[in-house]
Design a protein around this motif. Structure first.
Motif, PDB file in Angstrom:
ATOM      1  N   SER A 125       2.396   1.992  -3.381  1.00  0.00           N
ATOM      2  CA  SER A 125       1.408   2.583  -4.300  1.00  0.00           C
ATOM      3  C   SER A 125       1.146   4.044  -3.951  1.00  0.00           C
ATOM      4  CB  SER A 125       0.102   1.780  -4.250  1.00  0.00           C
ATOM      5  OG  SER A 125       0.368   0.452  -4.656  1.00  0.00           O
ATOM      6  N   THR A 185       0.841  -1.209   0.000  1.00  0.00           N
ATOM      7  CA  THR A 185       0.000   0.000   0.000  1.00  0.00           C
ATOM      8  C   THR A 185       0.870   1.251   0.000  1.00  0.00           C
ATOM      9  OG1 THR A 185      -1.581  -1.249   1.312  1.00  0.00           O
ATOM     10  CG2 THR A 185      -1.864   1.127   1.289  1.00  0.00           C
ATOM     11  N   ALA A 202       7.238  -8.244  -8.430  1.00  0.00           N
ATOM     12  CA  ALA A 202       7.876  -9.551  -8.645  1.00  0.00           C
ATOM     13  C   ALA A 202       7.117 -10.344  -9.699  1.00  0.00           C
ATOM     14  CB  ALA A 202       7.898 -10.333  -7.329  1.00  0.00           C
ATOM     15  N   GLY A 203       5.826 -10.004  -9.882  1.00  0.00           N
ATOM     16  CA  GLY A 203       5.009 -10.745 -10.853  1.00  0.00           C
ATOM     17  C   GLY A 203       4.276 -11.903 -10.189  1.00  0.00           C
ATOM     18  N   ARG A 204       4.047 -11.759  -8.875  1.00  0.00           N
ATOM     19  CA  ARG A 204       3.392 -12.829  -8.124  1.00  0.00           C
ATOM     20  C   ARG A 204       1.893 -12.893  -8.325  1.00  0.00           C
ATOM     21  NH1 ARG A 204       6.610 -15.710  -5.951  1.00  0.00           N
ATOM     22  NH2 ARG A 204       8.269 -15.214  -4.502  1.00  0.00           N
ATOM     23  N   THR A 205       1.274 -11.809  -8.720  1.00  0.00           N
ATOM     24  CA  THR A 205      -0.189 -11.843  -8.856  1.00  0.00           C
ATOM     25  C   THR A 205      -0.566 -11.613 -10.322  1.00  0.00           C
ATOM     26  OG1 THR A 205      -0.235  -9.489  -8.284  1.00  0.00           O
ATOM     27  CG2 THR A 205      -0.669 -11.072  -6.509  1.00  0.00           C
ATOM     28  N   ARG A 249      -2.299  -4.162  -9.087  1.00  0.00           N
ATOM     29  CA  ARG A 249      -2.923  -2.829  -9.153  1.00  0.00           C
ATOM     30  C   ARG A 249      -2.212  -1.988 -10.207  1.00  0.00           C
ATOM     31  NH1 ARG A 249      -5.261   0.950  -5.522  1.00  0.00           N
ATOM     32  NH2 ARG A 249      -5.243  -0.547  -3.815  1.00  0.00           N
ATOM     33  N   ARG A 289      -7.093 -17.369   2.495  1.00  0.00           N
ATOM     34  CA  ARG A 289      -7.418 -16.208   1.648  1.00  0.00           C
ATOM     35  C   ARG A 289      -6.223 -15.935   0.729  1.00  0.00           C
ATOM     36  NH1 ARG A 289     -10.119 -11.083   4.382  1.00  0.00           N
ATOM     37  NH2 ARG A 289      -8.201 -10.897   5.596  1.00  0.00           N
ATOM     38  N   HIS A 337       7.263  -5.461   1.067  1.00  0.00           N
ATOM     39  CA  HIS A 337       6.635  -5.931   2.301  1.00  0.00           C
ATOM     40  C   HIS A 337       7.725  -6.335   3.303  1.00  0.00           C
ATOM     41  CE1 HIS A 337       4.302  -8.747   4.834  1.00  0.00           C
ATOM     42  NE2 HIS A 337       3.253  -8.059   4.424  1.00  0.00           N
ATOM     43  N   ARG A 347       6.856   0.045   7.248  1.00  0.00           N
ATOM     44  CA  ARG A 347       5.813   0.469   8.211  1.00  0.00           C
ATOM     45  C   ARG A 347       6.141  -0.195   9.537  1.00  0.00           C
ATOM     46  NH1 ARG A 347       2.325  -2.516   3.910  1.00  0.00           N
ATOM     47  NH2 ARG A 347       2.571  -4.644   4.619  1.00  0.00           N
ATOM     48  N   ARG A 349      -0.686 -17.452  -0.156  1.00  0.00           N
ATOM     49  CA  ARG A 349      -0.572 -18.777  -0.794  1.00  0.00           C
ATOM     50  C   ARG A 349       0.790 -19.402  -0.604  1.00  0.00           C
ATOM     51  NH1 ARG A 349      -1.042 -18.894  -7.271  1.00  0.00           N
ATOM     52  NH2 ARG A 349       0.495 -17.245  -7.017  1.00  0.00           N
ATOM     53  N   ARG A 388      -8.361  -9.764  -2.735  1.00  0.00           N
ATOM     54  CA  ARG A 388      -7.143  -8.993  -2.461  1.00  0.00           C
ATOM     55  C   ARG A 388      -7.510  -7.891  -1.474  1.00  0.00           C
ATOM     56  NH1 ARG A 388      -4.202  -6.332  -6.307  1.00  0.00           N
ATOM     57  NH2 ARG A 388      -4.336  -8.135  -7.663  1.00  0.00           N
TER      58      ARG A 388
HETATM   59  C1  3Y8 Z   1       2.190  -8.961  -5.841  1.00  0.00           C
HETATM   60  C2  3Y8 Z   1       0.221  -6.440  -5.702  1.00  0.00           C
HETATM   61  C3  3Y8 Z   1      -1.645  -2.128  -3.112  1.00  0.00           C
HETATM   62  C4  3Y8 Z   1      -0.918  -3.131  -2.226  1.00  0.00           C
HETATM   63  C5  3Y8 Z   1      -1.885  -4.008  -1.456  1.00  0.00           C
HETATM   64  C6  3Y8 Z   1      -0.153  -4.250   2.202  1.00  0.00           C
HETATM   65  C7  3Y8 Z   1      -1.623  -4.500   1.875  1.00  0.00           C
HETATM   66  C8  3Y8 Z   1      -3.340  -5.556   0.422  1.00  0.00           C
HETATM   67  C9  3Y8 Z   1      -2.699  -7.394   2.892  1.00  0.00           C
HETATM   68  C10 3Y8 Z   1      -4.807 -11.163   4.616  1.00  0.00           C
HETATM   69  C11 3Y8 Z   1      -3.379 -10.807   4.383  1.00  0.00           C
HETATM   70  C12 3Y8 Z   1      -0.550 -11.260   2.436  1.00  0.00           C
HETATM   71  C13 3Y8 Z   1      -0.454 -11.132   0.895  1.00  0.00           C
HETATM   72  C14 3Y8 Z   1      -1.386  -9.169   1.714  1.00  0.00           C
HETATM   73  C15 3Y8 Z   1      -1.754  -7.837   1.798  1.00  0.00           C
HETATM   74  C16 3Y8 Z   1      -1.836  -5.452   0.681  1.00  0.00           C
HETATM   75  C17 3Y8 Z   1      -1.103  -5.004  -0.587  1.00  0.00           C
HETATM   76  C18 3Y8 Z   1      -1.198  -6.833   0.881  1.00  0.00           C
HETATM   77  C19 3Y8 Z   1      -1.625 -10.175   2.783  1.00  0.00           C
HETATM   78  C20 3Y8 Z   1      -0.521  -7.661  -3.444  1.00  0.00           C
HETATM   79  C21 3Y8 Z   1       0.293  -7.584  -4.711  1.00  0.00           C
HETATM   80  C22 3Y8 Z   1       1.188  -8.635  -4.744  1.00  0.00           C
HETATM   81  C23 3Y8 Z   1       0.998  -9.381  -3.562  1.00  0.00           C
HETATM   82  C24 3Y8 Z   1       1.767 -10.609  -3.232  1.00  0.00           C
HETATM   83  C25 3Y8 Z   1       1.146 -11.380  -2.108  1.00  0.00           C
HETATM   84  C26 3Y8 Z   1       1.900 -12.616  -1.626  1.00  0.00           C
HETATM   85  C27 3Y8 Z   1       1.182 -12.862  -0.262  1.00  0.00           C
HETATM   86  C28 3Y8 Z   1       0.924 -11.450   0.256  1.00  0.00           C
HETATM   87  C29 3Y8 Z   1      -1.558 -11.882   0.172  1.00  0.00           C
HETATM   88  C30 3Y8 Z   1      -1.093  -6.466  -6.478  1.00  0.00           C
HETATM   89  C31 3Y8 Z   1      -2.013  -7.796  -3.676  1.00  0.00           C
HETATM   90  C32 3Y8 Z   1      -0.982 -12.635   2.883  1.00  0.00           C
HETATM   91  C33 3Y8 Z   1       0.763 -10.859   3.135  1.00  0.00           C
HETATM   92  O1  3Y8 Z   1      -0.459 -15.688  -4.474  1.00  0.00           O
HETATM   93  C34 3Y8 Z   1       0.667 -15.243  -4.171  1.00  0.00           C
HETATM   94  O2  3Y8 Z   1       1.757 -15.755  -4.555  1.00  0.00           O
HETATM   95  C35 3Y8 Z   1       0.674 -14.026  -3.292  1.00  0.00           C
HETATM   96  C36 3Y8 Z   1       1.810 -13.804  -2.564  1.00  0.00           C
HETATM   97  C37 3Y8 Z   1       3.393 -12.362  -1.502  1.00  0.00           C
HETATM   98  C38 3Y8 Z   1       2.024 -13.589   0.766  1.00  0.00           C
HETATM   99  C39 3Y8 Z   1       2.109 -15.064   0.584  1.00  0.00           C
HETATM  100  O3  3Y8 Z   1       3.013 -15.623   1.202  1.00  0.00           O
HETATM  101  O4  3Y8 Z   1       1.261 -15.627  -0.175  1.00  0.00           O
HETATM  102  N1  3Y8 Z   1       1.115 -10.564  -0.898  1.00  0.00           N
HETATM  103  N2  3Y8 Z   1       0.018  -8.860  -2.799  1.00  0.00           N
HETATM  104  C40 3Y8 Z   1       3.431  -8.121  -5.622  1.00  0.00           C
HETATM  105  C41 3Y8 Z   1       4.516  -8.410  -6.661  1.00  0.00           C
HETATM  106  O5  3Y8 Z   1       4.283  -9.196  -7.591  1.00  0.00           O
HETATM  107  O6  3Y8 Z   1       5.600  -7.796  -6.522  1.00  0.00           O
HETATM  108  O7  3Y8 Z   1      -1.475  -7.573  -6.941  1.00  0.00           O
HETATM  109  O8  3Y8 Z   1      -1.663  -5.382  -6.612  1.00  0.00           O
HETATM  110  C42 3Y8 Z   1      -0.196  -6.421  -2.625  1.00  0.00           C
HETATM  111  C43 3Y8 Z   1      -0.796  -6.310  -1.278  1.00  0.00           C
HETATM  112  N3  3Y8 Z   1      -1.026  -7.321  -0.481  1.00  0.00           N
HETATM  113  O9  3Y8 Z   1      -0.922  -1.478  -3.898  1.00  0.00           O
HETATM  114  O10 3Y8 Z   1      -2.867  -2.021  -3.018  1.00  0.00           O
HETATM  115  O11 3Y8 Z   1       0.345  -3.180   1.839  1.00  0.00           O
HETATM  116  O12 3Y8 Z   1       0.484  -5.161   2.803  1.00  0.00           O
HETATM  117  N4  3Y8 Z   1      -0.689  -9.708   0.689  1.00  0.00           N
HETATM  118  C44 3Y8 Z   1       0.638 -10.529   4.628  1.00  0.00           C
HETATM  119  O13 3Y8 Z   1       0.595  -9.342   4.949  1.00  0.00           O
HETATM  120  O14 3Y8 Z   1       0.593 -11.477   5.405  1.00  0.00           O
HETATM  121  C45 3Y8 Z   1      -3.100 -10.661   2.908  1.00  0.00           C
HETATM  122  O15 3Y8 Z   1      -5.461 -12.009   3.825  1.00  0.00           O
HETATM  123  O16 3Y8 Z   1      -5.468 -10.749   5.641  1.00  0.00           O
END
Ligand code: 3Y8
Ligand code: NAP
Length: 249
Positions: A14, A11, A32-35, A39, A153, A73, A99, A136, A173
């Motif tokens: 962004s 967050t 990283a290209g994980r999702t 956004r 989730r 993160h 943070r 995941r 998300r």
């Molecule tokens: C790819 C980029 C934005 C950023 C939003 C923040 C908030 C929402 C909460 C729950 C916890 C978790 C997870 C989480 C949150 C924000 C933020 C945050 C937690 C996106 C994003 C990417 C990722 C990667 C993803 C991980 C996973 C972790 C889900 C985009 C949406 C659990 C972390 O499927 C996978 O492989 C996903 C992997 C790393 C951790 C994991 O081990 O699975 N984030 N999350 C980034 C990239 O490719 O470089 O898709 O827009 C970003 C955000 N996720 O700009 O609005 O700021 O933290 N992300 C945790 O905190 O424990 C969810 O469900 O309550």
């Protein structure tokens, strides 16, 4: 004129991208290209690994990057370590935008553990209904405690079912809301929440919900990161760049 590489995925990253765009500064946000559908950003985006420290150092040189901002993160420990090493190799100044960790407040029922493996070990015992708010990447480790019903989730639907015999899967998300997470935990009869100490506002809904419902939380401490300069507000990054946010930005 600065040319910034912003390691994103949070967050705060962004929010900083919006500030940099508003200032008309040259910046690239890196995922990283994980999702599947990250956004969209108001600055150019690149996606995928750099190929280790050397790959990142080459990127910095080839793209004449003048400032590296690590806004990944707190659990993206490898990326942050690579950023420190590549900055030292190339002489490009590095600043981390992070943070503060969450701290328990009155009413919280936290048990802190050091890492994912310790969280798995802490789940031995009779079956419970556990919300694994970890995304995941680390879910398979919890197959060592198959007796629980897990609420998962993920950001994206997985290409194969999680290796947990009893689970419910939500594809969503964040950022999440306290009210939304209260409803989710009540609907699924959650009696324990497992999460990382991510900090920030985009993920703390589950803590608000657990507190409201009086649920215990298994809180995973952050990995140790290398020493680097850190700020916690996007505006502080602008100051570091020698810019101040225009009034009203
Ligand atoms: C790819 C980029 C934005 C950023 C939003 C923040 C908030 C929402 C909460 C729950 C916890 C978790 C997870 C989480 C949150 C924000 C933020 C945050 C937690 C996106 C994003 C990417 C990722 C990667 C993803 C991980 C996973 C972790 C889900 C985009 C949406 C659990 C972390 O499927 C996978 O492989 C996903 C992997 C790393 C951790 C994991 O081990 O699975 N984030 N999350 C980034 C990239 O490719 O470089 O898709 O827009 C970003 C955000 N996720 O700009 O609005 O700021 O933290 N992300 C945790 O905190 O424990 C969810 O469900 O309550
Ligand atoms: P990680 O384990 O620290 O990094 C593993 C490798 O992924 C890095 O060495 C790098 O590959 C690549 N990488 C990571 N972040 C990158 C980025 N922003 N741009 C380009 N390459 C990147 O990282 P992670 O924990 O998987 O996190 C991946 C992304 O998800 C990051 O953007 C992070 O901010 C975001 N995120 C992670 C979490 C979490 O819980 N871990 C939570 C929310 C958001 P190379 O070595 O090939 O360069």
């Amino acid at each position: 004129m600065p040319n910034i590489l912003l390691l994103g995925g949070t967050t705060e990253a962004s929010a900083l991208a919006r500030l940099l765009a508003a200032q008309g500064l040259s910046a690239t946000l890196s995922y990283a290209g994980r999702t599947a559908h990250p956004r969209p950003q108001p600055v150019p985006v690149r996606s995928g690994g750099f190929g280790g420290v050397a790959g990142l150092a080459n990127y910095l040189r080839d793209h004449r990057i003048t400032h590296l901002v690590d806004a990944t993160h707190p659990f993206a420990a490898q990326m942050s370590a690579h950023a420190v090493d590549a900055a030292r190799l190339t002489g490009v100044p590095l600043l981390a935008l992070t943070r503060p960790g969450w701290k328990p407040v009155a009413g919280d029922r936290w048990t802190r553990v050091a890492d994912i493996d310790a969280a798995v070990a802490a789940l031995s015992g009779p079956a419970r209904r556990v919300m694994l708010a970890l995304g995941r990447m680390h879910v398979d480790a919890f197959a060592a405690q198959p007796q629980h019903h897990y609420l998962l989730r993920f950001v994206d639907a997985p290409d194969r079912p999680p290796a947990l015999p009893r689970h419910s899967l939500i594809v969503d998300r964040g950022p999440f809301t306290g009210a939304g997470d209260i409803a989710l935990m009540q609907t699924h009869g959650v009696d324990l929440v497992v999460c990382k100490n991510a900090g920030g506002a985009g993920a703390n809904a589950k803590l608000t919900a657990a507190r409201a419902l009086g649920l215990p939380v298994l809180m995973i401490d952050r990995p140790v990161l290398p020493d680097r300069m850190e700020v916690t507000r996007p505006e502080d990054v602008l100051a570091w760049l020698g810019h101040t946010a225009d009034r009203g930005v």
